[in-house]
Motif scaffolding. Sequence first.
Motif, mmCIF file in Angstrom:
data_model
loop_
_atom_site.group_PDB
_atom_site.id
_atom_site.type_symbol
_atom_site.label_atom_id
_atom_site.label_comp_id
_atom_site.label_asym_id
_atom_site.label_seq_id
_atom_site.Cartn_x
_atom_site.Cartn_y
_atom_site.Cartn_z
ATOM 1 N N ARG A 45 30.169 9.162 20.573
ATOM 2 C CA ARG A 45 30.649 8.282 19.506
ATOM 3 C C ARG A 45 30.420 8.942 18.139
ATOM 4 O O ARG A 45 29.543 9.794 17.998
ATOM 5 N N LYS A 47 29.143 7.912 14.527
ATOM 6 C CA LYS A 47 28.345 6.816 13.999
ATOM 7 C C LYS A 47 29.199 5.949 13.071
ATOM 8 O O LYS A 47 29.865 6.468 12.180
ATOM 9 N N LYS A 55 21.234 4.087 7.588
ATOM 10 C CA LYS A 55 20.270 5.147 7.890
ATOM 11 C C LYS A 55 20.002 6.001 6.646
ATOM 12 O O LYS A 55 18.850 6.387 6.393
ATOM 13 N N ARG A 58 17.675 4.065 4.518
ATOM 14 C CA ARG A 58 16.355 4.009 5.143
ATOM 15 C C ARG A 58 15.599 5.316 4.990
ATOM 16 O O ARG A 58 14.397 5.343 4.756
ATOM 17 N N LYS A 59 16.318 6.441 5.124
ATOM 18 C CA LYS A 59 15.636 7.740 5.106
ATOM 19 C C LYS A 59 15.743 8.442 3.762
ATOM 20 O O LYS A 59 15.337 9.605 3.631
ATOM 21 N N ARG A 105 14.091 17.906 20.449
ATOM 22 C CA ARG A 105 13.003 16.928 20.309
ATOM 23 C C ARG A 105 12.751 16.286 21.669
ATOM 24 O O ARG A 105 13.650 15.678 22.247
ATOM 25 N N TYR A 107 11.222 13.594 23.531
ATOM 26 C CA TYR A 107 10.603 12.261 23.531
ATOM 27 C C TYR A 107 10.340 11.796 24.965
ATOM 28 O O TYR A 107 10.257 10.598 25.219
ATOM 29 N N LYS A 112 8.273 7.746 22.120
ATOM 30 C CA LYS A 112 8.102 7.101 20.807
ATOM 31 C C LYS A 112 7.236 5.858 20.967
ATOM 32 O O LYS A 112 7.094 5.328 22.067
ATOM 33 N N SER A 114 7.798 2.884 20.322
ATOM 34 C CA SER A 114 8.555 1.761 20.895
ATOM 35 C C SER A 114 8.555 1.793 22.425
ATOM 36 O O SER A 114 8.752 0.774 23.078
ATOM 37 N N TYR A 116 10.453 4.396 23.709
ATOM 38 C CA TYR A 116 11.690 5.172 23.876
ATOM 39 C C TYR A 116 11.433 6.556 24.465
ATOM 40 O O TYR A 116 10.556 7.269 24.022
ATOM 41 N N HIS A 120 16.265 15.081 22.966
ATOM 42 C CA HIS A 120 17.322 15.265 21.972
ATOM 43 C C HIS A 120 17.524 16.746 21.657
ATOM 44 O O HIS A 120 16.559 17.465 21.424
ATOM 45 N N GLN A 141 21.869 13.485 23.199
ATOM 46 C CA GLN A 141 20.707 12.806 23.799
ATOM 47 C C GLN A 141 20.846 12.900 25.314
ATOM 48 O O GLN A 141 21.880 12.537 25.860
ATOM 49 N N ALA A 151 16.902 1.853 26.779
ATOM 50 C CA ALA A 151 17.268 2.114 25.373
ATOM 51 C C ALA A 151 18.449 1.251 24.934
ATOM 52 O O ALA A 151 18.493 0.773 23.801
ATOM 53 N N GLU A 154 17.059 -2.315 24.433
ATOM 54 C CA GLU A 154 16.165 -2.358 23.278
ATOM 55 C C GLU A 154 16.959 -2.212 21.982
ATOM 56 O O GLU A 154 16.682 -2.884 20.987
ATOM 57 N N HIS A 155 17.996 -1.371 22.019
ATOM 58 C CA HIS A 155 18.828 -1.148 20.842
ATOM 59 C C HIS A 155 19.561 -2.437 20.451
ATOM 60 O O HIS A 155 19.609 -2.803 19.280
HETATM 61 P P1 0O2 Z 1 22.276 4.715 16.662
HETATM 62 O O1 0O2 Z 1 23.532 5.428 16.419
HETATM 63 O O2 0O2 Z 1 22.348 3.269 16.308
HETATM 64 O O3 0O2 Z 1 21.687 4.983 18.000
HETATM 65 P P2 0O2 Z 1 14.839 7.988 13.239
HETATM 66 O O4 0O2 Z 1 13.949 8.442 12.155
HETATM 67 O O5 0O2 Z 1 14.136 7.717 14.555
HETATM 68 O O6 0O2 Z 1 15.778 6.888 12.867
HETATM 69 P P3 0O2 Z 1 15.856 10.714 13.483
HETATM 70 O O7 0O2 Z 1 14.598 11.270 12.955
HETATM 71 O O8 0O2 Z 1 17.139 11.069 12.822
HETATM 72 O O9 0O2 Z 1 15.846 9.138 13.529
HETATM 73 O O10 0O2 Z 1 16.032 11.205 14.923
HETATM 74 P P4 0O2 Z 1 15.561 10.760 16.347
HETATM 75 O O11 0O2 Z 1 14.470 9.749 16.295
HETATM 76 O O12 0O2 Z 1 15.351 12.008 17.106
HETATM 77 O O13 0O2 Z 1 16.865 10.128 16.889
HETATM 78 C C1 0O2 Z 1 17.375 8.939 16.427
HETATM 79 C C2 0O2 Z 1 18.237 8.333 17.511
HETATM 80 O O14 0O2 Z 1 17.512 8.311 18.744
HETATM 81 C C3 0O2 Z 1 18.524 6.891 17.204
HETATM 82 O O15 0O2 Z 1 19.695 6.808 16.467
HETATM 83 C C4 0O2 Z 1 18.693 6.282 18.584
HETATM 84 O O16 0O2 Z 1 19.962 6.581 19.118
HETATM 85 C C5 0O2 Z 1 17.655 7.043 19.365
HETATM 86 N N1 0O2 Z 1 16.365 6.363 19.261
HETATM 87 C C6 0O2 Z 1 15.256 6.824 18.652
HETATM 88 N N2 0O2 Z 1 14.240 5.952 18.779
HETATM 89 C C7 0O2 Z 1 14.708 4.909 19.494
HETATM 90 C C8 0O2 Z 1 14.111 3.687 19.968
HETATM 91 O O17 0O2 Z 1 12.937 3.376 19.731
HETATM 92 N N3 0O2 Z 1 14.929 2.863 20.677
HETATM 93 C C9 0O2 Z 1 16.222 3.160 20.947
HETATM 94 N N4 0O2 Z 1 16.937 2.278 21.652
HETATM 95 N N5 0O2 Z 1 16.804 4.293 20.502
HETATM 96 C C10 0O2 Z 1 16.065 5.166 19.793
HETATM 97 P P5 0O2 Z 1 19.885 5.671 15.375
HETATM 98 O O18 0O2 Z 1 19.844 6.288 14.035
HETATM 99 O O19 0O2 Z 1 19.004 4.521 15.644
HETATM 100 O O20 0O2 Z 1 21.361 5.321 15.528
#
Ligand code: 0O2
Length: 210
Positions: A45, A47, A55, A58-59, A105, A107, A112, A114, A116, A120, A141, A151, A154-155
């Motif tokens: 997909r 985003k 995002k 947030r970041k 990465r 995980y 994580k 959570s 998760y 990655h 992923q 996931a 939870e999402h």
């Molecule tokens: P989407 O598109 O809604 O899935 P972060 O700081 O964690 O937001 P970062 O550092 O960019 O993000 O990278 P990370 O953590 O390696 O990867 C982020 C993506 O991993 C998330 O995308 C999720 O798809 C997935 N992910 C990470 N943590 C979790 C979690 O606790 N639960 C679920 N369900 N998915 C997770 P986004 O940005 O949320 O977008």
Amino acid sequence: MVQHWDLFLAPYKQAVDELKVKLKGMRSQFEMQSMHSPIEFVTGRVKPIPSILDKAARKGIPLDKLEEEMQDIAGLRMMCQFVDDIKTVVLLLRQRTDFEIVEERDYITRKKESGYRSYHVVIRYPVQTIKGEKNILVEIQIRTLAMNFWATIEHSLNYKYSGKFPQDIKERLQRAAEAAFLLDEEMSQIRGEIQEAQVIFSRKQDNPDE
Ligand code: 0O2
Ligand code: 0O2
């Protein structure tokens, strides 16, 4: 603005479309050789714009730095039956020459907070455009079906609670993540038997009279 987003997202859409074909192709190649495929299915997909904006806010990513600093505007997901398949998929990705791996990465060994779990891989992928080559970041992923099940739910709950789970839900989700992981471990242990059954099953499907 709408036109601006369309232009900005076009190479991301192209990358997702192309990579879906390429990664699904890996699965077909295993199938063609009647081998167990480490890849069960692939999704992808771009985003959605509201999620990009959320995002970025947030970041603290400025909108003119999205290209370099937001790694998952283009996202692919590869689902595997077994935890061991994830390693195989990562090795297959590392040996490809059509993109470069920027970051990995894990995980899975370090889940994580959570609960998760996923692996990655961030790649730099060259998209061919009429104005020449454009390199974009794509996040792949890789996870098992059980990790994906957890996931996905939870999402969606995250949206319902706007990212702030009540403590009891948070703990139940963490326990559910452990249950999913135990299921993966159990399935890996009986993997041999499952695979044998699958070979017999697909042989029967190919030759129903046997
Ligand atoms: P989407 O598109 O809604 O899935 P972060 O700081 O964690 O937001 P970062 O550092 O960019 O993000 O990278 P990370 O953590 O390696 O990867 C982020 C993506 O991993 C998330 O995308 C999720 O798809 C997935 N992910 C990470 N943590 C979790 C979690 O606790 N639960 C679920 N369900 N998915 C997770 P986004 O940005 O949320 O977008
Ligand atoms: P098939 O024949 O169903 O295997 P598009 O809508 O064209 O952009 P796509 O690939 O249809 O792209 O959509 P997406 O959302 O990226 O990926 C969905 C694919 O994942 C579909 O396959 C689903 O069938 C498959 N899928 C989703 N959940 C599962 C699952 O639990 N198990 C399996 N085996 N497949 C799942 P395709 O590509 O339509 O092809």
